[in-house]
Each structure stands twice: as C-alpha cells, then as structure tokens.
Design a protein around this motif. Structure first.
Motif, short mmCIF file in Angstrom:
data_model
loop_
_atom_site.label_atom_id
_atom_site.label_comp_id
_atom_site.label_asym_id
_atom_site.label_seq_id
_atom_site.Cartn_x
_atom_site.Cartn_y
_atom_site.Cartn_z
N ILE A 244 -3.20 -10.32 -0.01
CA ILE A 244 -2.90 -10.09 -0.72
C ILE A 244 -2.94 -10.48 -2.14
O ILE A 244 -3.38 -10.53 -3.27
CB ILE A 244 -2.78 -8.46 -0.99
N VAL B 294 -6.26 -7.26 -10.47
CA VAL B 294 -5.06 -7.49 -9.33
C VAL B 294 -5.11 -6.09 -8.50
O VAL B 294 -5.13 -6.37 -7.33
CB VAL B 294 -4.27 -8.40 -9.58
N VAL B 295 -4.60 -4.78 -9.20
CA VAL B 295 -4.19 -4.22 -8.49
C VAL B 295 -4.85 -3.10 -7.77
O VAL B 295 -5.04 -2.96 -6.84
CB VAL B 295 -3.71 -2.70 -10.02
N ILE C 130 -0.12 0.91 -4.70
CA ILE C 130 0.26 -0.26 -5.12
C ILE C 130 1.67 -0.91 -4.31
O ILE C 130 2.57 -0.83 -4.43
CB ILE C 130 1.00 0.02 -6.57
N GLY D 217 -5.91 -5.25 -4.39
CA GLY D 217 -4.83 -4.60 -3.40
C GLY D 217 -4.17 -3.69 -3.08
O GLY D 217 -4.42 -3.60 -1.70
N SER E 227 0.86 -7.37 -5.24
CA SER E 227 0.29 -7.14 -6.48
C SER E 227 1.01 -7.66 -7.71
O SER E 227 0.48 -8.26 -8.09
CB SER E 227 -1.22 -6.14 -6.08
N SER F 45 -5.01 -12.75 -4.84
CA SER F 45 -4.81 -12.16 -6.85
C SER F 45 -4.49 -13.22 -6.80
O SER F 45 -5.19 -13.13 -8.69
CB SER F 45 -3.54 -11.09 -6.57
#
Length: 538
Positions: free
Chosen positions: A182, A213-214, A365, A217, A369, A186
C-alpha cells in the motif's frame, strides 16, 4: 465608515473545488491524529475527535485566517497529560480548558498577538523544516506496517524512553507485506500526480492524489481480507474510531466540565499553562501557515487569539481536549488546493458527519495510506529548495535555521523554537554590532593628518558602544576624527557619554574630535543635542 461584514461575506466561494479538496484531505489526516493525541494525552479517545470538530467548525467560523486549520496538536500532549494527572479528574480538566479559552480571549483583547512579529523568518522556516523531517521519520514505521504508536508527535524522543529510533529498530522485524504494498503504490501515485504530462488531464486536476491513496489503501486491504485473510491488516494497523451502537451510546461519549472545582487552585494554574502553550503554538502555526499561503495573506493575530479562545471554551464545555492551529493539517490542506477558510469548515463538518454516520468505513483506512500522505507533506515542508533558499541569504539566516531544525529534532517544538530564537537574536545583535556605523579613513593633505570619518547608523543603541569605543581607542595621535550623527534618529545616552569621555582623552593626544548631530528639540535626554555638540566639538 467601515461596515461589518456578515459571516458569509467573509468567505470567498471562488475556489470551492480546491477548498473542498483541502478540507477532505485534512479531514482524513485529522481522524487518526485526533485519536492518537487524545490517547497520548491520557484523555478519552472521543475527546480528540470533539476537539477536531470544534477546531474546524467553531474556530474556522471565527478565525480570519484563510488557510489555517485548528484541532488537537501534539505540542499540547505534555501540558494536557500533566494537567489531567494533577487534577485527577477529566471533568475538572475540562473546566481548566474552558478557563484557558477565556484567558486566550483576554490575551486577544490585550493585543498580545504582536509577539508573533518578533520571530525571525529563519526560525519560522526552521520550524517548518523540523516538523517536515519529523513527519518523515515518524511515518517510516507505518510504511512497513509497524503501527504500535499512533500519535504523530513533533518530538523525536517521546516520554517513557520509547522513542522513534526504537520504533524504527522494532519495525525492521515486523514487516507487513500488505502495508508495504500500500505504501509503495501510494507514493507512486503521488509521484505520478506531479508529472507535468499527467497534471494536464482533467481527472488528475480535479481528484487529489491523497483521496486516491486512501481509496486504494482501503481497496487493497479489503481484497486481501476477502481472499487472503491472513495477510490483511487489522487492529492498530487501521484507524480505530469509537463506534456507538445507539444514540444513547453516542451521547455517552460526551463529558462535561465539573464546575464544582471552580475553587481548586490547580484548575487555574492548569488553565494558565494550557492558555500560554496553546496561544504560542497558535501564533507560530499562523505565522507558518501564512508563510505557506500561495497568496501570502496575513492573519490578524489578536483576532486569532480570540478565535482560538472561543474554540477552547467550546471544546472544554462539550468534552474536548485543548486545541490550537495545527501546521500539519494546514499544510496538507494547502497542498491539496485550499485557499480559503471554507476548507476548515469542510474539515470540521466531515469529522462531525463521519463520526456519526460512517465510523465503520473510516475504520477501514490503513495507517500505511495516511503515512504516505504525511510523508509527502513532510517532504514538501523540508525540501532541499527551502534549505538552499535560506543558505543563499547568508550565515546569519542559515545558522539559526539549522539550529532550530536540530533543536526541534532533539527536544520538542517549543523548546526547539526557543533555542532557535536565541540563535536568531545572537545574529541580530551581531549584525547590529557590526553595522552600527561606517568608517572611512584617508590622508588629509591640507592638514597633513590622518582623517577618520565615522558615520553613525539610524538607530544607535547601547549595543553600538563597544564597537565604537574599540574604534576610538585605535585612533592614532594627531589625527582628525569626525563622527557624523546627523542622520541618526536615535542615539543612546551611553554612546553620547562615551564620545564625551573620549573628547577629554583626545585633547591629551592632540586628536581633533568633531561630533555633528541634527539639532532637535525632542532630543530624548536631559540636555539638548546642541549642548552636547558644543561640549565635544574641539
């Protein structure tokens, strides 16, 4: 006559897209930080979320800062933890937080915000770079899946001898493949989003890299959770937000001040400590946020103290920990495109809405991330171009910059800034000493003597006395010394007395001393400039 503007009139809606991006990204970063800071402060986890909501909505509404975002901040951890321990009760601590807010409001009316004008720019830039470096260092364990410490503090060494160096050592033996995957993807997205060829595309322009990115992830971890559960990230590798099961359970998350403690002296001492630390950090963060603002707007600091005070008053009343302006969230928001206070309002509103309606989704989350987002933010604060820019301004700027960075890394934010200020003041005094006057020496063929011309600066304080006396002591016999103070708006009485005393020595050494000053009636000493001139001209 200037008319007061309504709240809506103070908001610029021309940059809504960037403001919503900035508010959304800073919200994603704020969730784990609010929880981690509350945990490290010895307060209920939800108290950190409350402070984040109040910092975004209440302070955002009252503040006149265009880009600053407020909330719980790691620099307040020690003062909060100490106050809770000293009072022995969280409700009593909330009363101290309310009183701290009232003190800050009083400081605003007393115009104490001017203190921020006395911080050299090199120290402010050093503070930003130091924060950036620590953000980078603190994210390294999270990038490989070591998430035992969720509080993103600004101190390199944490209480209890559990420091970031130890974290890095432990992280080396606890790699999590999914977290590394991840993190790598990212960082790759952030790299691609900065490529000029891609930046022209509509999708890249309108969708922030941090949001991608979030979502990436969450998607990757959910894929492994369903297909390869033994590899998936769980527990403290993910955001951990309280999930109330009913309205009654949600209301139970709130705590209210214990007003019966109004006569406890410790409440007042704690309030003063909270107010002073929160105010100083707010002023420094506002100064730094204004430095990062692409439009270079200046925030009225006295009004900001009032806004911060209102925020702490409200936070204490509804069960939140102390708050202040936070440079990390502000810089994340600015980097995402925020340009007005709408971003702060969006940040606070999203916190409120999501903790009520979507806590389960937020808890998916991965820390990896968010660590990638903060690492990129830290890099932008401490990028090499900043160092080169300060270095180009000379050693009198560069050394305080470096001292501030190193001191923040080895101590904490406030102590580091204090040490940087000492270094900055030293160079200010040194420059004042070296530039107090200009000297020109030549041979006067008409008089057959050495002639020394000394032109005093605009402001001749007592700090100039030592260098001037050193110069006069080295004047050769039979010379002519002309001291020109006609362009000086202020000459300290110590300097005048020293010149007068040299006048007596000059007669003995056959030195002709000429001291010229502008004759003014407002000369700030017991005798006029004309009197002094008559006494020392020979």
């Amino acid at each position: 006559m200037e008319t007061k503007k309504s709240f809506l009139q103070t908001i610029d809606f021309s940059n809504l897209q960037g403001d919503f991006r900035g508010g959304a990204i800073s919200f994603l970063v704020a969730v784990p930080l609010c929880l981690g800071i509350a945990l490290a402060s010895g307060a209920p986890l939800f108290a950190g979320i409350i402070a984040g909501i109040v910092g975004g909505i209440v302070v955002g509404a009252f503040s006149r800062s265009a880009v600053s975002i407020s909330g719980p901040e790691a620099g307040l951890i020690i003062v909060t933890l100490s106050a809770i321990q000293a009072l022995g009760s969280f409700p009593a601590f909330l009363l101290a937080t309310c009183l701290a807010g009232l003190i800050q409001i009083g400081l605003g009316f007393a115009k104490a915000g001017m203190i921020s004008n006395f911080f050299p720019s090199s120290v402010i830039k050093g503070m930003l770079a130091g924060i950036g470096i620590i953000l980078i260092i603190k994210q390294l364990p999270h990038l490989v899946g070591y998430d035992a410490d969720a509080a993103e503090g600004f101190a390199l060494f944490q209480p209890g001898n559990f420091n970031i160096i130890e974290q890095l050592r432990m992280a080396l033996g606890q790699f999590r493949a999914v977290a590394i995957l991840i993190a790598v993807l990212s960082l790759g997205i952030f790299f691609l989003w900065e490529r000029p060829a891609l930046r022209q595309r509509a999708f890249v322009k309108n969708v922030p890299a941090a949001l991608v990115v979030v979502l990436l992830g969450i998607g990757i971890n959910e894929f492994f959770r369903m297909g390869f559960p033994e590899w998936a990230l769980r527990g403290n590798h993910l955001v951990q937000l309280p999930v109330p099961e009913s309205a009654a359970a949600f209301l139970n998350l709130f705590t209210f001040p214990d007003f019966s403690q109004w006569n406890n002296p410790l409440v007042y001492t704690s309030a003063v400590s909270i107010a002073l630390v929160a105010s100083l950090e707010a002023l420094l963060a506002i100064e730094a946020s204004d430095e990062l603002d692409p439009l270079k707007r200046k925030t009225p600091t006295n009004h900001e103290l009032k806004a911060q005070g209102i925020g702490n008053l409200v936070s204490g009343l509804v069960g939140g920990i102390p708050l202040t302006s936070v440079i990390v969230r502000s810089s994340v928001s600015i980097n995402a495109g925020a340009r007005t206070k709408v971003a702060a309002l969006v940040h606070g509103t999203l916190l409120l809405v999501c903790v009520v309606t979507l806590p389960t989704l937020l808890n998916k989350i991965p820390w990896a991330s968010l660590a990638a987002i903060l690492l990129v933010t830290g890099y932008k604060l401490a990028r090499i171009e900043v160092v080169k820019g300060v270095f180009a301004q000379g050693m009198s700027k560069f050394i305080p910059f470096v001292v501030t960075v190193v001191a923040i890394l080895l101590t904490d934010l406030l102590i580091g800034i204090g040490i940087g200020m000492v270094a900055g003041i030293f160079f200010i005094l040194r420059d004042h000493y070296l530039n107090a006057h200009r000297v020109r020496t030549h041979w006067d063929s008409d008089k057959d003597k050495t002639r020394i011309y000394v032109r005093l600066g605009d402001h001749v304080s007592f700090l100039s006395k030592a260098r001037l006396m050193k110069l006069l002591k080295g004047v050769p016999d039979n010379a002519i010394v002309e001291i020109d103070g006609t362009n000086s708006s202020y000459i300290d009485s110590d300097v005048v007395t020293a010149i007068q005393n040299f006048g007596g020595v000059a007669k003995q050494r056959n030195i002709q001393l000429i001291f010229r000053q502008e004759q003014r009636n407002d000369y700030p000493f017991s005798h006029s400039r004309a009197d002094i001139a008559m006494e020392v001209i020979e």
